[in-house]
Motif scaffolding. Structure first.
Motif, short mmCIF file in Angstrom:
data_model
loop_
_atom_site.label_atom_id
_atom_site.label_comp_id
_atom_site.label_asym_id
_atom_site.label_seq_id
_atom_site.Cartn_x
_atom_site.Cartn_y
_atom_site.Cartn_z
N LEU A 27 -44.91 -1.53 -20.86
CA LEU A 27 -43.75 -1.24 -21.71
C LEU A 27 -44.06 -1.54 -23.17
CD1 LEU A 27 -40.72 -2.47 -19.58
CD2 LEU A 27 -41.12 -0.15 -20.40
N GLU A 28 -44.74 -2.65 -23.40
CA GLU A 28 -45.11 -3.01 -24.78
C GLU A 28 -46.08 -1.98 -25.37
OE1 GLU A 28 -46.55 -6.99 -24.24
OE2 GLU A 28 -44.52 -7.83 -24.23
N TYR A 29 -47.03 -1.54 -24.56
CA TYR A 29 -47.97 -0.52 -25.04
C TYR A 29 -47.24 0.80 -25.28
CZ TYR A 29 -52.00 2.54 -25.44
OH TYR A 29 -52.90 3.47 -25.90
N GLN A 35 -44.31 4.21 -31.57
CA GLN A 35 -44.39 3.99 -33.02
C GLN A 35 -45.54 4.79 -33.63
OE1 GLN A 35 -42.12 2.25 -34.96
NE2 GLN A 35 -43.25 3.30 -36.57
N ARG A 36 -46.67 4.84 -32.94
CA ARG A 36 -47.82 5.60 -33.44
C ARG A 36 -47.49 7.10 -33.51
NH1 ARG A 36 -53.45 4.93 -30.42
NH2 ARG A 36 -52.78 6.73 -29.19
N ARG A 92 -34.17 3.73 -26.36
CA ARG A 92 -34.07 3.51 -24.91
C ARG A 92 -35.06 2.45 -24.45
NH1 ARG A 92 -32.15 7.28 -20.76
NH2 ARG A 92 -30.26 8.12 -21.64
N LEU A 93 -36.27 2.49 -24.95
CA LEU A 93 -37.25 1.47 -24.57
C LEU A 93 -36.81 0.09 -25.03
CD1 LEU A 93 -40.72 3.17 -25.21
CD2 LEU A 93 -39.72 2.52 -23.02
N ASP A 94 -36.24 0.03 -26.23
CA ASP A 94 -35.75 -1.25 -26.75
C ASP A 94 -34.57 -1.78 -25.95
OD1 ASP A 94 -37.69 -1.16 -28.69
OD2 ASP A 94 -36.36 -0.47 -30.29
N SER A 95 -33.84 -0.89 -25.27
CA SER A 95 -32.66 -1.31 -24.52
C SER A 95 -32.98 -1.86 -23.13
CB SER A 95 -31.67 -0.14 -24.38
OG SER A 95 -32.15 0.79 -23.42
N ILE A 96 -34.23 -1.76 -22.70
CA ILE A 96 -34.60 -2.25 -21.37
C ILE A 96 -34.59 -3.77 -21.37
CG2 ILE A 96 -36.45 -2.37 -19.64
CD1 ILE A 96 -37.27 0.45 -20.58
N THR A 103 -35.72 2.45 -14.13
CA THR A 103 -35.77 3.81 -13.57
C THR A 103 -34.73 4.72 -14.21
OG1 THR A 103 -34.41 3.13 -11.69
CG2 THR A 103 -36.79 3.16 -11.36
N GLU A 104 -33.51 4.21 -14.40
CA GLU A 104 -32.46 5.05 -15.00
C GLU A 104 -32.71 5.29 -16.48
OE1 GLU A 104 -31.16 1.84 -13.73
OE2 GLU A 104 -31.27 2.67 -11.71
N THR A 105 -33.29 4.32 -17.16
CA THR A 105 -33.49 4.42 -18.59
C THR A 105 -34.71 5.27 -18.94
OG1 THR A 105 -32.54 2.21 -18.85
CG2 THR A 105 -33.82 3.05 -20.69
N VAL A 106 -35.79 5.10 -18.20
CA VAL A 106 -37.06 5.72 -18.56
C VAL A 106 -37.24 7.12 -17.96
CG1 VAL A 106 -39.57 5.44 -18.46
CG2 VAL A 106 -38.14 3.47 -18.92
#
Length: 186
Positions: A27-29, A35-36, A92-96, A103-106
Motif C-alpha cells: 500500500l505504501e509503495y 505520486q510518481r 481512496r488510498l489515503d482513506s484505507i 477490497t471495497e476501496t481498492v
C-alpha cells in the motif's frame, strides 16, 4: 491478523500470515507510485497547456479548422482526466484504515487505472508502465486482503462504481477544458 500454524520442534507455533505482513508495504509503495504518476502527468499537462494556450491566443479565429490543435487540446483533456483520476485514487488510498475496507476501496480503482491507461499508453509509454505496475500491485493487494477476510467480490457493483467515478472524472476534465478554451467546438 490471520495466522497460520506450523510444527517447530514438535511444538505448534503460530505464525502471522505472510500476505498480511506484505499488504502495508505494498500500500505504501502504491501511494509512492500514485505520486510518481501524478508528478509525470502534471509535467506533461503543464507543457501541453502552455503550448495550447499560446496557440489558442494567437489563432483564435481559425481554430475550428485546425485538426492538429484540436488533437493537442484532446490530449490535454486526456491528461486532465488522468490527473483527476489519480487524485481520486490517492484520496481512496489515503482513506484505507483497516484491512476490512481494502477490497471495497481498492477494487474500483483497478478498472479506473486500466481505462485511463488505455487513453494514454500511445502518447506516454513511461507513464503507461507506471499505470500497469500500480494496477498489478493493487490487484494483488485486493486478492490478498480479500482472501484474509474471506471477502466476496461483487464485480457488477465494482464495475458500476468504477463507471460512476470515470463519468465524474470525465465531466470534471471536460468542464476544465471548455473553460480553458471557450471558443472551441468539441
Amino acid at each position: 491478523m490471520v495466522a497460520s500454524s506450523v510444527f517447530v520442534n514438535d511444538m505448534v507455533r503460530v505464525l502471522p500470515n505472510p500476505y498480511a505482513l506484505t499488504i502495508k508495504p505494498r500500500l505504501e509503495y502504491s501511494a509512492y507510485l500514485v505520486q510518481r504518476i501524478f508528478d509525470k502527468l502534471q509535467k506533461q499537462w503543464v507543457l501541453a497547456r502552455k503550448s495550447n494556450l499560446k496557440f489558442y491566443l494567437q489563432n483564435e479565429g481559425v481554430l475550428a479548422e485546425n485538426y492538429e490543435f484540436n488533437k493537442q487540446v484532446e490530449f490535454e483533456g486526456i491528461l486532465t482526466s488522468a490527473i483527476t483520476a489519480i487524485k481520486m485514487i490517492q484520496k481512496r488510498l489515503d482513506s484505507i484504515s483497516q484491512i476490512s475496507n481494502i477490497t471495497e476501496t481498492v477494487s474500483p480503482m483497478i478498472s479506473i487505472l486500466r481505462t485511463v491507461n488505455s487513453n494514454i499508453y500511445l502518447t506516454s509509454p513511461d507513464i503507461s508502465q507506471d499505470f500497469i505496475e500500480l494496477s498489478g500491485i493493487l490487484g494483488s493487494i485486493v486478492m490478498d486482503s480479500g482472501s484474509l477476510i474471506e471477502a466476496k467480490f461483487d464485480f457488477k457493483q465494482t464495475n458500476l462504481e468504477s463507471k460512476q467515478i470515470l463519468d465524474e472524472v470525465n465531466l470534471i476534465a471536460e468542464s476544465k477544458i471548455r473553460k480553458q478554451y471557450p471558443n472551441l467546438n468539441f
